[in-house]
Design a protein around this motif. Sequence first.
Motif, PDB file in Angstrom:
ATOM      1  N   ILE A  20      48.344  47.403 135.693  1.00  0.00           N
ATOM      2  CA  ILE A  20      49.309  47.455 136.798  1.00  0.00           C
ATOM      3  C   ILE A  20      48.999  46.282 137.725  1.00  0.00           C
ATOM      4  CG2 ILE A  20      50.281  48.830 138.665  1.00  0.00           C
ATOM      5  CD1 ILE A  20      49.509  51.298 137.160  1.00  0.00           C
ATOM      6  N   THR A  38      46.202  44.770 147.628  1.00  0.00           N
ATOM      7  CA  THR A  38      45.373  45.875 148.089  1.00  0.00           C
ATOM      8  C   THR A  38      46.156  47.097 148.585  1.00  0.00           C
ATOM      9  OG1 THR A  38      43.776  44.181 148.670  1.00  0.00           O
ATOM     10  CG2 THR A  38      43.410  46.349 149.626  1.00  0.00           C
ATOM     11  N   MET A  78      47.707  33.261 148.185  1.00  0.00           N
ATOM     12  CA  MET A  78      48.361  34.579 148.174  1.00  0.00           C
ATOM     13  C   MET A  78      48.685  34.992 149.612  1.00  0.00           C
ATOM     14  SD  MET A  78      48.500  35.063 145.180  1.00  0.00           S
ATOM     15  CE  MET A  78      47.872  33.857 144.060  1.00  0.00           C
ATOM     16  N   HIS A 131      32.519  41.028 149.310  1.00  0.00           N
ATOM     17  CA  HIS A 131      31.575  40.650 148.251  1.00  0.00           C
ATOM     18  C   HIS A 131      30.165  40.493 148.830  1.00  0.00           C
ATOM     19  CE1 HIS A 131      34.272  39.935 144.886  1.00  0.00           C
ATOM     20  NE2 HIS A 131      35.093  39.282 145.671  1.00  0.00           N
TER      21      HIS A 131
HETATM   22  N1  LIG Z   1      37.127  40.149 142.165  1.00  0.00           N
HETATM   23  C1  LIG Z   1      37.596  38.972 142.516  1.00  0.00           C
HETATM   24  O1  LIG Z   1      36.889  37.969 142.476  1.00  0.00           O
HETATM   25  C2  LIG Z   1      39.024  38.858 142.957  1.00  0.00           C
HETATM   26  C3  LIG Z   1      39.635  37.614 143.006  1.00  0.00           C
HETATM   27  C4  LIG Z   1      40.968  37.548 143.402  1.00  0.00           C
HETATM   28  C5  LIG Z   1      41.642  38.703 143.762  1.00  0.00           C
HETATM   29  N2  LIG Z   1      41.028  39.913 143.733  1.00  0.00           N
HETATM   30  C6  LIG Z   1      41.737  41.155 144.116  1.00  0.00           C
HETATM   31  O2  LIG Z   1      42.745  41.398 143.124  1.00  0.00           O
HETATM   32  C7  LIG Z   1      43.919  41.942 143.735  1.00  0.00           C
HETATM   33  C8  LIG Z   1      45.110  41.090 143.347  1.00  0.00           C
HETATM   34  O3  LIG Z   1      44.939  39.784 143.855  1.00  0.00           O
HETATM   35  P1  LIG Z   1      45.749  38.539 143.263  1.00  0.00           P
HETATM   36  O4  LIG Z   1      45.100  37.330 143.807  1.00  0.00           O
HETATM   37  O5  LIG Z   1      45.907  38.681 141.809  1.00  0.00           O
HETATM   38  O6  LIG Z   1      47.154  38.733 143.990  1.00  0.00           O
HETATM   39  P2  LIG Z   1      48.593  38.415 143.383  1.00  0.00           P
HETATM   40  O7  LIG Z   1      49.534  38.586 144.496  1.00  0.00           O
HETATM   41  O8  LIG Z   1      48.565  37.141 142.624  1.00  0.00           O
HETATM   42  O9  LIG Z   1      48.787  39.567 142.294  1.00  0.00           O
HETATM   43  C9  LIG Z   1      49.074  40.894 142.613  1.00  0.00           C
HETATM   44  C10 LIG Z   1      50.181  41.355 141.685  1.00  0.00           C
HETATM   45  O10 LIG Z   1      50.442  42.735 141.984  1.00  0.00           O
HETATM   46  C11 LIG Z   1      51.844  42.896 141.934  1.00  0.00           C
HETATM   47  N3  LIG Z   1      52.231  44.064 142.727  1.00  0.00           N
HETATM   48  C12 LIG Z   1      52.241  44.157 144.084  1.00  0.00           C
HETATM   49  N4  LIG Z   1      52.696  45.384 144.446  1.00  0.00           N
HETATM   50  C13 LIG Z   1      52.936  46.059 143.297  1.00  0.00           C
HETATM   51  C14 LIG Z   1      53.394  47.354 143.026  1.00  0.00           C
HETATM   52  N5  LIG Z   1      53.704  48.217 144.008  1.00  0.00           N
HETATM   53  N6  LIG Z   1      53.523  47.725 141.743  1.00  0.00           N
HETATM   54  C15 LIG Z   1      53.217  46.863 140.722  1.00  0.00           C
HETATM   55  N7  LIG Z   1      52.793  45.617 140.922  1.00  0.00           N
HETATM   56  C16 LIG Z   1      52.639  45.209 142.195  1.00  0.00           C
HETATM   57  C17 LIG Z   1      52.429  41.608 142.501  1.00  0.00           C
HETATM   58  O11 LIG Z   1      53.769  41.440 142.124  1.00  0.00           O
HETATM   59  C18 LIG Z   1      51.488  40.576 141.910  1.00  0.00           C
HETATM   60  O12 LIG Z   1      51.966  40.066 140.693  1.00  0.00           O
HETATM   61  C19 LIG Z   1      43.629  41.985 145.230  1.00  0.00           C
HETATM   62  O13 LIG Z   1      43.272  43.288 145.619  1.00  0.00           O
HETATM   63  C20 LIG Z   1      42.468  41.030 145.434  1.00  0.00           C
HETATM   64  O14 LIG Z   1      41.639  41.418 146.505  1.00  0.00           O
HETATM   65  C21 LIG Z   1      39.733  40.000 143.313  1.00  0.00           C
END
Ligand SMILES: NC(=O)c1ccc[n+]([C@@H]2O[C@H](COP(=O)([O-])OP(=O)(O)OC[C@H]3O[C@@H](n4cnc5c(N)ncnc54)[C@H](O)[C@@H]3O)[C@@H](O)[C@H]2O)c1
Length: 388
Positions: free
Chosen positions: A10, A81, A166, A187
Motif C-alpha cells: 500500500i 505518514t 516530498m 532515526h
Molecule cells: N526508512 C527510510 O529511510 C525512509 C525513507 C523515505 C521515506 N520513508 C517513509 O516512507 C513513507 C513514504 O515516503 P515517500 O518518500 O515514499 O513518500 P511518497 O509521497 O513518495 O510516497 C507515498 C505514496 O503513498 C501514496 N498514498 C498516500 N496516501 C495514500 C492512501 N490513502 N492510500 C494509498 N496510497 C496513498 C501516495 O500516492 C504516494 O505514492 C513516509 O512515511 C516516510 O516517512 C522512510
Amino acid sequence: MKKKVNIGIIGCGSVFRSMHLPSLINLTDKFNIVSIFDTDKNAIKLTKKIINNYSRVKYTDSAEVIFRDPEIDAVAVLTGTSVHVKYTLQALKHGKHVFLEKPAAVLPKDVKRIIAAEKKYRRFVQVGMVLRYSSFYEELCRIIDSQKYGRVLWMNWLETRPFDPMLWRYNNSAENGDAIIHDKAVHQINLFNRFAGAKPAETAAFGGQYLINPKTYSKVRAFRNEVMLKGDSNDNLMAIIKYKNGVKASITVSYVSPHARESRWIIQLEKAKIIAHFETFVSSNRATKRKWEGNPSSIYLFADNKKYPVVWKYPMSYPPNENNLVFYDEYKDEPMHPGSGAQWKAFYGTVTKSSKPESSTKVALDDIIVAKAIDEAIKKKKVIRINH
Ligand SMILES: NC(=O)c1ccc[n+]([C@@H]2O[C@H](COP(=O)([O-])OP(=O)(O)OC[C@H]3O[C@@H](n4cnc5c(N)ncnc54)[C@H](O)[C@@H]3O)[C@@H](O)[C@H]2O)c1
C-alpha cells in the motif's frame, strides 16, 4: 522448499520504488509481491516502469482488496505518514503481519492502538527503522554492549541534508508529523534510545524554519527540482534528551544543506570515544545500478587501555588512522540504503516464524514519545518532562 511470503503493497511512492522494490527484487526466493495499491496514478505508472516482469503484480483500486485477499500473508504500509495507523490497524484486523514505514504514528496513543491490535490479532508489525538492520548498527552494538569501554556518557549526532521533494512532509504536521522531528530525527532518536540504556526522562529543544517560510524564499531546490515550500513544519532542529540514568544525547538536524547528506555521530563512553560517519553521500552513480560510490560509513574507536592513577593525567591525541578504524562499509550488498535488504530478510523471519521484530512497535513507542516531547518543547519553549 521454503515458503515464499506473499505481500501486498500500500503506497508505491518514492521509498518503495527507490529502496524497497530493489530489495524485494533481490529477495525473490523469499517474497512475492501479489498486489499494489496507491491512490496516485502517476506512482503506479512509475512503478510499472521499474517492476517490468519481476512478477505478475496486480494493481488494485482499493486497499480493501489487499486486506481481503487470503493469498496475502503480509502488508507493507509505505504511504505518507497520515494514513499509517489506519491501514496498519485494518491489515492486522484481517490477520496480516505488517511492514510499516517509519514513523509508526505521529502520537504515542496511536502507536499504543497498534500494539493493542497486534496482541488482539496475534500478528506483528515491523517498523521500517532501516538503520536497525545495518551492519553499521551491528558494529556499534558490538562495541557498546561489550562494556569493555564503560558506559555511555553522552551522544551527539549532526545530520544535514537537502530538502526532500516530498512536499506533503512539510504540511499539516498534526497529521503527517513534523518533517524534521517525526520524519528525520526519529532515526537518531531511535538509536539514542537503544544506546542510552535507560528510558528518556526530559527534553529541551529549539526548531524553526529557515527555508520553508515563503517570506524568506519563494522557491528552494529540493534535489533536482525547484519547489515552492510552505507548511507548518520545522526545517531545522536542535534538541537535547536526558535519560533516567543521566546519559545525555543531543541532535542537530537540518534540511538546509545544498550538499548531499552528511551524518556524524560521537558517542562518548567512559573509556573510549566513538566517532562514526554514516551515510556521508557524495554522489550516486545510476550507471552502477544505484550503488553509491565513495560514500563510506566508518566507525573510529579511540580508546586508551593503559592504566593511570589519575583519570586523564596523560591526555593523548589519536588522529583517525587505520589503528582506530574499526568499521568501514561501502554498502556493497545493499541496494540504495544500508539495512534496506537486511530489514526485509528480518521481516521474512517476522512473518514465517511469527517472531517479534528488532524494530518493534514497542521500540517505536519510545521514539514517538520523545518526538512528541521535542515538538512540545519547541512549541511551549520549555523543558518537557517525559511521561511514559
Ligand atoms: N526508512 C527510510 O529511510 C525512509 C525513507 C523515505 C521515506 N520513508 C517513509 O516512507 C513513507 C513514504 O515516503 P515517500 O518518500 O515514499 O513518500 P511518497 O509521497 O513518495 O510516497 C507515498 C505514496 O503513498 C501514496 N498514498 C498516500 N496516501 C495514500 C492512501 N490513502 N492510500 C494509498 N496510497 C496513498 C501516495 O500516492 C504516494 O505514492 C513516509 O512515511 C516516510 O516517512 C522512510
